[in-house]
Each structure stands twice: as C-alpha cells, then as structure tokens.
Design a protein around this motif. Structure first.
Motif, PDB file in Angstrom:
ATOM      1  N   ILE A 207      -7.419  19.523   6.214  1.00  0.00           N
ATOM      2  CA  ILE A 207      -7.012  18.239   6.949  1.00  0.00           C
ATOM      3  C   ILE A 207      -5.682  17.837   6.759  1.00  0.00           C
ATOM      4  O   ILE A 207      -5.103  17.797   5.411  1.00  0.00           O
ATOM      5  CB  ILE A 207      -8.147  17.212   6.438  1.00  0.00           C
ATOM      6  CG1 ILE A 207      -9.393  17.471   6.910  1.00  0.00           C
ATOM      7  CG2 ILE A 207      -7.426  15.760   7.151  1.00  0.00           C
ATOM      8  CD1 ILE A 207     -10.325  16.370   6.693  1.00  0.00           C
ATOM      9  N   LEU A 208      -4.774  17.573   7.720  1.00  0.00           N
ATOM     10  CA  LEU A 208      -3.477  16.975   7.473  1.00  0.00           C
ATOM     11  C   LEU A 208      -3.380  15.814   6.771  1.00  0.00           C
ATOM     12  O   LEU A 208      -4.159  14.735   7.093  1.00  0.00           O
ATOM     13  CB  LEU A 208      -2.606  16.938   8.764  1.00  0.00           C
ATOM     14  CG  LEU A 208      -1.314  16.638   8.647  1.00  0.00           C
ATOM     15  CD1 LEU A 208      -0.290  17.782   8.069  1.00  0.00           C
ATOM     16  CD2 LEU A 208      -0.574  16.122   9.837  1.00  0.00           C
ATOM     17  N   PRO A 209      -2.550  15.570   5.580  1.00  0.00           N
ATOM     18  CA  PRO A 209      -2.379  14.406   4.624  1.00  0.00           C
ATOM     19  C   PRO A 209      -1.720  13.319   5.401  1.00  0.00           C
ATOM     20  O   PRO A 209      -0.504  13.410   5.143  1.00  0.00           O
ATOM     21  CB  PRO A 209      -2.137  15.043   3.344  1.00  0.00           C
ATOM     22  CG  PRO A 209      -1.377  16.102   3.723  1.00  0.00           C
ATOM     23  CD  PRO A 209      -1.998  16.813   4.744  1.00  0.00           C
ATOM     24  N   GLY A 210      -2.140  12.521   6.377  1.00  0.00           N
ATOM     25  CA  GLY A 210      -1.324  11.673   7.014  1.00  0.00           C
ATOM     26  C   GLY A 210      -0.762  10.601   6.462  1.00  0.00           C
ATOM     27  O   GLY A 210      -1.383  10.284   5.483  1.00  0.00           O
ATOM     28  N   ILE A 211       0.528  10.162   7.031  1.00  0.00           N
ATOM     29  CA  ILE A 211       1.086   9.224   6.186  1.00  0.00           C
ATOM     30  C   ILE A 211       0.643   7.868   6.603  1.00  0.00           C
ATOM     31  O   ILE A 211       0.536   7.061   5.871  1.00  0.00           O
ATOM     32  CB  ILE A 211       2.637   9.359   6.393  1.00  0.00           C
ATOM     33  CG1 ILE A 211       3.238  10.587   5.742  1.00  0.00           C
ATOM     34  CG2 ILE A 211       3.534   8.374   5.870  1.00  0.00           C
ATOM     35  CD1 ILE A 211       4.468  11.186   6.136  1.00  0.00           C
ATOM     36  N   THR A 212       0.301   7.784   8.029  1.00  0.00           N
ATOM     37  CA  THR A 212      -0.270   6.525   8.213  1.00  0.00           C
ATOM     38  C   THR A 212      -1.692   6.401   7.752  1.00  0.00           C
ATOM     39  O   THR A 212      -1.855   5.273   7.358  1.00  0.00           O
ATOM     40  CB  THR A 212      -0.431   6.653   9.849  1.00  0.00           C
ATOM     41  OG1 THR A 212       0.904   6.735  10.760  1.00  0.00           O
ATOM     42  CG2 THR A 212      -1.137   5.344  10.323  1.00  0.00           C
ATOM     43  N   ARG A 213      -2.415   7.435   7.629  1.00  0.00           N
ATOM     44  CA  ARG A 213      -3.726   7.455   7.082  1.00  0.00           C
ATOM     45  C   ARG A 213      -3.506   6.702   5.443  1.00  0.00           C
ATOM     46  O   ARG A 213      -4.348   5.979   5.082  1.00  0.00           O
ATOM     47  CB  ARG A 213      -4.246   8.964   6.949  1.00  0.00           C
ATOM     48  CG  ARG A 213      -5.430   9.051   6.194  1.00  0.00           C
ATOM     49  CD  ARG A 213      -5.577  10.684   5.869  1.00  0.00           C
ATOM     50  NE  ARG A 213      -6.971  10.799   5.018  1.00  0.00           N
ATOM     51  CZ  ARG A 213      -7.072  10.883   3.947  1.00  0.00           C
ATOM     52  NH1 ARG A 213      -6.207  10.448   3.094  1.00  0.00           N
ATOM     53  NH2 ARG A 213      -8.249  11.013   3.291  1.00  0.00           N
TER      54      ARG A 213
END
Length: 356
Positions: free
Chosen positions: A255-261
């Motif tokens: 899973i991409l470690p999102g910055i918004t997440r």
C-alpha cells in the motif's frame, strides 16, 4: 551544488480563466532538471525553460519502467497571498524510498527542497488565485541508459514540472460510486506497491476502464494474495468510519504510504478521535454495509484531499453509504486540511513551508 538559472526568453501567456484550468493541461515557463552518473553523482542542476525532452530509443525507462514520481501542491493562501507548500519533506522522503525500491539514486533532501522552492518562486505568478485552485508540482526521476539490458541505471535524470490546476470540486464535493475489483490486483508485498512508480498506475488502467463502463468512478482494490483484505481505492488511500471509529488499511508493503493519509491520522488523533490502522476484510466491510454500521467511506490523496464514497458495489450487491451524501467526518477532514493549506486555519502541526 549551485543551481544554474536560465530564464525563459519567451514566457507563455497565463490562462485568463482559472475556472477552465482543469488538471495537468497547462504548464509553467520553467522546469528543474538534474543528472546523475554512476561514479559522479548528481550534477548540472538547472532551472531552465520548460520544453520537450530528447530520449534515446533504447532509454532504460522506456523498456524496463525504471521510473518514479511524486505529486504535491503549492497554494496561494487567502488574505496574505503567501505561497506555501504542504509537507514537501514528506514527498521528498517518499521519493527517496521509491528510488531505493526501483534501483535509482536518492536525492539530498535539503537540496531537493531548495530546488523545488526556487522553481516555484521563479514561476510564482503561475500559482492561481481562485478558491480551491493550486499549482500542482510533479517531480519525477528515470533511468536513461542508452543501451538495452536489464541492470541498475548508470545514468539518471531528475526533473520537476509545474502545472496550475483548477478546483477539484468546482461543482461541490459530490460522493462517488466505487466497486470491488475481483479480477485484477494492484500489488503484493515485496512488489512495488509501496513505491510511487508508473508501473503501478499502468497496471490499474484495465480495472479502472471496466469500472467506468459499469458506471463507477473507481475500483476498490483487494490484497493480491488472499483477495480478502481491503487495500486502496483507485489511486488513493481509503478510510472508513465503522460503528463510530475511523479505520484504514495498515501499511503492509503493498500500500502506498499516502501523505494525506498520514495527515488525516495525525489530525484525528490530535483531536482525540480514535483512528485505527489495521487489516480490514471484505467480509467485515460487507457486513458493516449490510447492518448500517458503515457510516462513512472516503478516499484521500493530494489531488482531491478527500473523496467521499456514496455507493459501494460488492459483486451484485450495491450499498448506499450515508444516504449517498458526504458525511460529517469526511467534511470536517476536508475543511480542516484545506483550511491549513489555504491559510484559513492555524497550522498547529508545522506542516506549511513558505516558498519565500
């Protein structure tokens, strides 16, 4: 390393109507470029006129996908008109993690931020003024060896381009319909799912096209091994509010470690709101949709900030979430994050980085 600045002698005419900007269609006058050679390192950093690239037909990026990219925004804050970036250090750190995974050289984080800020400063007149608009920033890196053969890159190019973008929600925040993808998979642990590389997105196109043909805006991906755990939605991370608790799939290597997440989780926890990172099974999600405890669902990412989900299709079953309307938590998160980005709210986290 010094940055050579070559001003564009023929600046383009800026768009007169910001409501028609769209996304990724208009580009500014300049771009940042830099090269890397094995044994020499990074060199020839320039801000130069925006223009086409010349590539050898055997360039490794064309044949083997040795490419990574990032996406972030510059905002013109309301009132002060100050131009700022939102957590750019996080994007640079993620770009470096992607580089390690794809066998590309890392950037010096301080220099990368300096170059990015300088480029935005030079093209600051291109940062739009309208509500919800921004200057999209696309850094990317690719291997450019001029011979065939699968190997680590010996010549690499790093480029940053800028694109003024219109409001993502020009017509209001309308929930989207999504569907579970039960044929293709996005990524597996040990693959490239946690890297931001073009191959991940290219592999998702077929499923996206199928969803669109069925009337859905995005697909909801399952894990690539057991095909039973939720991972991402389209090109964004996914979050749910189930029985009063916010939860999101735990980062597991695919899973991409999102910055918004990451920002949403930090924001919620600072407010005392429970926010869990854990495995979420399709069975659990379907049960929550059936018994009404699935209160809200939203995607999150740089482009949209949050994208509320109105309907979820699981096989032949279609579930409406929160009456097909944006939920209170989703709206709060959008307002809180954009408030910080556009200078309407106090930045208590130190996320904002002024360009000048």
């Amino acid at each position: 390393m010094e940055i050579e600045i070559i001003r564009n002698p023929h600046p383009a005419e800026k768009p007169a109507d910001e409501s028609k900007l769209g996304f990724g269609k208009v580009f500014t006058d300049h771009m940042f470029t830099m090269e890397w050679h094995q044994g020499r390192g990074w060199h020839d950093a320039k801000i130069e006129p925006f223009g086409r690239l010349s590539l050898h037909p055997a360039s490794t990026t064309l044949h083997y996908g040795s490419e990574i990219f990032e996406g972030l925004k510059a905002y013109r804050q309301s009132g002060s008109g100050r131009i700022v970036l939102f957590r750019p250090q996080e994007n640079i750190a993620r770009l470096n993690r992607s580089a390690v995974r794809m066998g590309l050289p890392e950037l010096d984080p301080d220099f990368a931020l300096e170059a990015l800020k300088k480029l935005v400063e030079i093209d600051s007149d291109w940062v739009p003024h309208g509500e919800g608009t921004s200057l999209y920033i696309r850094p990317f890196m690719f291997g450019d060896d001029e011979h065939l053969g699968v190997h680590g890159s010996k010549h690499v190019r790093y480029i940053v381009i800028l694109s003024p973008s219109g409001s993502y929600y020009a017509a209001g925040i309308n929930p989207v319909d999504i569907m579970i993808e039960d044929e293709d998979v996005r990524a597996v642990k040990g693959g490239t799912g946690e890297a931001k590389c073009g191959g991940n997105y290219g592999a998702s196109v077929r499923a996206g096209d199928r969803a669109e043909q069925r009337g859905y805006a995005q697909v909801l991906w399952l894990d690539g091994v057991e095909r039973k755990y939720i991972e991402e939605v389209g090109s964004m991370n996914i979050m749910f509010k189930i029985a009063g608790k916010v939860c999101t799939p735990v980062l597991n290597g695919s899973i991409l470690p999102g910055i918004t997440r990451k920002s949403i989780l930090e924001l919620l926890r600072s407010e005392g709101t429970p926010a869990e990172e854990r495995r979420i099974s399709l069975e659990e999600l379907e049960k929550a949709a059936e018994d009404g405890t699935l209160e809200e669902a939203w995607g999150c990412g740089t482009a949209a900030v949050v994208s509320p989900v109105g309907r979820l299709a699981i096989g032949d079953k279609v579930f409406e979430i929160n009456g097909g309307r944006i939920g209170a938590t989703t709206q709060h998160l959008y307002d809180a994050l954009t408030g910080i980005q556009w200078g309407k709210s106090e930045d208590k986290f130190g996320w904002i980085v002024p360009v000048v």
